[in-house]
Design a protein around this motif. Sequence first.
Motif, PDB file in Angstrom:
ATOM      1  N   ILE A   1       0.825  -1.213   0.000  1.00 40.09           N
ATOM      2  CA  ILE A   1       0.000   0.000   0.000  1.00 40.09           C
ATOM      3  C   ILE A   1       0.859   1.263   0.000  1.00 40.09           C
ATOM      4  O   ILE A   1       0.639   2.185  -0.769  1.00 40.09           O
ATOM      5  CB  ILE A   1      -0.940   0.020   1.230  1.00 40.09           C
ATOM      6  N   ASN A   2       1.872   1.288   0.872  1.00 40.02           N
ATOM      7  CA  ASN A   2       2.672   2.492   1.071  1.00 40.02           C
ATOM      8  C   ASN A   2       4.097   2.318   0.559  1.00 40.02           C
ATOM      9  O   ASN A   2       4.704   1.269   0.745  1.00 40.02           O
ATOM     10  CB  ASN A   2       2.729   2.849   2.563  1.00 40.02           C
ATOM     11  N   LEU A   3       4.609   3.369  -0.068  1.00 40.81           N
ATOM     12  CA  LEU A   3       5.999   3.347  -0.516  1.00 40.81           C
ATOM     13  C   LEU A   3       6.948   3.778   0.589  1.00 40.81           C
ATOM     14  O   LEU A   3       8.136   3.482   0.534  1.00 40.81           O
ATOM     15  CB  LEU A   3       6.166   4.268  -1.734  1.00 40.81           C
ATOM     16  N   GLU A   4       6.401   4.484   1.585  1.00 38.84           N
ATOM     17  CA  GLU A   4       7.256   5.025   2.639  1.00 38.84           C
ATOM     18  C   GLU A   4       6.810   4.529   4.013  1.00 38.84           C
ATOM     19  O   GLU A   4       5.639   4.224   4.229  1.00 38.84           O
ATOM     20  CB  GLU A   4       7.243   6.555   2.603  1.00 38.84           C
ATOM     21  N   TYR A   5       7.781   4.472   4.925  1.00 35.65           N
ATOM     22  CA  TYR A   5       7.489   4.039   6.295  1.00 35.65           C
ATOM     23  C   TYR A   5       8.591   4.563   7.200  1.00 35.65           C
ATOM     24  O   TYR A   5       9.759   4.665   6.788  1.00 35.65           O
ATOM     25  CB  TYR A   5       7.443   2.513   6.392  1.00 35.65           C
ATOM     26  N   SER A   6       8.237   4.882   8.433  1.00 39.67           N
ATOM     27  CA  SER A   6       9.245   5.246   9.431  1.00 39.67           C
ATOM     28  C   SER A   6       8.741   4.860  10.815  1.00 39.67           C
ATOM     29  O   SER A   6       7.531   4.768  11.051  1.00 39.67           O
ATOM     30  CB  SER A   6       9.570   6.748   9.387  1.00 39.67           C
ATOM     31  N   ASN A   7       9.689   4.620  11.696  1.00 44.93           N
ATOM     32  CA  ASN A   7       9.362   4.274  13.082  1.00 44.93           C
ATOM     33  C   ASN A   7      10.561   4.627  13.941  1.00 44.93           C
ATOM     34  O   ASN A   7      11.703   4.499  13.515  1.00 44.93           O
ATOM     35  CB  ASN A   7       9.047   2.786  13.216  1.00 44.93           C
ATOM     36  N   THR A   8      10.310   5.080  15.152  1.00 47.97           N
ATOM     37  CA  THR A   8      11.391   5.300  16.114  1.00 47.97           C
ATOM     38  C   THR A   8      11.125   4.470  17.355  1.00 47.97           C
ATOM     39  O   THR A   8       9.968   4.247  17.736  1.00 47.97           O
ATOM     40  CB  THR A   8      11.501   6.787  16.514  1.00 47.97           C
ATOM     41  N   TYR A   9      12.201   4.004  17.954  1.00 50.05           N
ATOM     42  CA  TYR A   9      12.108   3.169  19.156  1.00 50.05           C
ATOM     43  C   TYR A   9      12.787   3.906  20.298  1.00 50.05           C
ATOM     44  O   TYR A   9      13.978   4.211  20.233  1.00 50.05           O
ATOM     45  CB  TYR A   9      12.789   1.828  18.885  1.00 50.05           C
ATOM     46  N   ARG A  10      12.011   4.174  21.335  1.00 47.89           N
ATOM     47  CA  ARG A  10      12.532   4.910  22.483  1.00 47.89           C
ATOM     48  C   ARG A  10      12.514   4.032  23.723  1.00 47.89           C
ATOM     49  O   ARG A  10      11.569   3.287  23.953  1.00 47.89           O
ATOM     50  CB  ARG A  10      11.681   6.153  22.767  1.00 47.89           C
ATOM     51  N   THR A  11      13.544   4.161  24.515  1.00 49.04           N
ATOM     52  CA  THR A  11      13.596   3.453  25.787  1.00 49.04           C
ATOM     53  C   THR A  11      12.475   3.959  26.687  1.00 49.04           C
ATOM     54  O   THR A  11      12.284   5.166  26.844  1.00 49.04           O
ATOM     55  CB  THR A  11      14.955   3.694  26.478  1.00 49.04           C
ATOM     56  N   GLY A  12      11.729   3.035  27.239  1.00 49.01           N
ATOM     57  CA  GLY A  12      10.672   3.409  28.172  1.00 49.01           C
ATOM     58  C   GLY A  12       9.436   4.007  27.536  1.00 49.01           C
ATOM     59  O   GLY A  12       8.601   4.582  28.230  1.00 49.01           O
ATOM     60  N   GLU A  13       9.293   3.866  26.201  1.00 49.78           N
ATOM     61  CA  GLU A  13       8.105   4.424  25.561  1.00 49.78           C
ATOM     62  C   GLU A  13       6.877   3.619  25.970  1.00 49.78           C
ATOM     63  O   GLU A  13       6.974   2.443  26.326  1.00 49.78           O
ATOM     64  CB  GLU A  13       8.266   4.417  24.038  1.00 49.78           C
ATOM     65  N   PRO A  14       5.699   4.244  25.928  1.00 57.62           N
ATOM     66  CA  PRO A  14       4.475   3.509  26.266  1.00 57.62           C
ATOM     67  C   PRO A  14       4.314   2.302  25.348  1.00 57.62           C
ATOM     68  O   PRO A  14       4.600   2.380  24.158  1.00 57.62           O
ATOM     69  CB  PRO A  14       3.363   4.533  26.024  1.00 57.62           C
ATOM     70  N   THR A  15       3.870   1.197  25.918  1.00 58.94           N
ATOM     71  CA  THR A  15       3.738  -0.011  25.109  1.00 58.94           C
ATOM     72  C   THR A  15       2.314  -0.163  24.604  1.00 58.94           C
ATOM     73  O   THR A  15       1.358   0.005  25.342  1.00 58.94           O
ATOM     74  CB  THR A  15       4.116  -1.262  25.926  1.00 58.94           C
ATOM     75  N   ASN A  16       2.208  -0.436  23.310  1.00 57.41           N
ATOM     76  CA  ASN A  16       0.941  -0.819  22.716  1.00 57.41           C
ATOM     77  C   ASN A  16       1.154  -2.198  22.101  1.00 57.41           C
ATOM     78  O   ASN A  16       2.233  -2.789  22.222  1.00 57.41           O
ATOM     79  CB  ASN A  16       0.481   0.214  21.678  1.00 57.41           C
ATOM     80  N   ASN A  17       0.155  -2.739  21.460  1.00 57.73           N
ATOM     81  CA  ASN A  17       0.275  -4.095  20.918  1.00 57.73           C
ATOM     82  C   ASN A  17       1.397  -4.221  19.898  1.00 57.73           C
ATOM     83  O   ASN A  17       2.099  -5.231  19.853  1.00 57.73           O
ATOM     84  CB  ASN A  17      -1.050  -4.532  20.290  1.00 57.73           C
ATOM     85  N   GLN A  18       1.578  -3.178  19.071  1.00 58.68           N
ATOM     86  CA  GLN A  18       2.639  -3.231  18.064  1.00 58.68           C
ATOM     87  C   GLN A  18       4.028  -3.247  18.703  1.00 58.68           C
ATOM     88  O   GLN A  18       4.928  -3.946  18.238  1.00 58.68           O
ATOM     89  CB  GLN A  18       2.526  -2.038  17.105  1.00 58.68           C
TER      90      GLN A  18
END
Length: 201
Positions: free
Chosen positions: A124-141
């Motif tokens: 569907i998408n040509l672009e994607y980004s994600n950042t991972y932070r220590t202690g970030e709130p957790t969701n299912n993903q």
Amino acid sequence: MCKEIIKLKEEHNYDFSNYFDLNRIDDDAENLVNEFMQNPDYGLKSDEIKVPVLEIAKKMGFKVYTAEFYDRDLSGTIGISESLREKYGSSRVIILNNQDSDEHILFTLCHELAHYIYDYQCNINLEYSNTYRTGEPTNNQEIRANRFAAAFLMPKKSFIDSYKSFSKDTDDQNAVVRFLSKKFSAPETAVRMRIAELLNG
């Protein structure tokens, strides 16, 4: 996109929106490690236990860098975009915080690969980004990405075998954790969680 990832995505019709069974995530990670290691075209070599995570990421098409981030809580970021090609020579880039320990850097790399596998909708998408932070709130993903990272870095069978082999000679749980952390190049916190997931559940 390499054939191993395409195969997994096709098996799920490119839709992981309700795919959160942690045991299946475990299986995905171990199966992918095995497929990459057994593909003679890749020429990957393992030193018996440690998964060559960086080399596998490269086979997935990523250029991987480390850098000092101003935001100390930022562990890593993944970007997929043609706009990255001019600067990095690739449209797929993962950048990891070089202030983190080597073990945490590898865990973060696996975490970002999980987002690439499960959250990037390449159909569907040509672009994607994600950042991972220590202690970030957790969701299912994020829970899914952490479970995949642990399972990719510490595959179930070899982890359980190593745990049983070493722990039979000692009651010192901290020594067991340190041993497994060194053996799998994994953070001690991730090792403790892996023990809880696989052996104390």
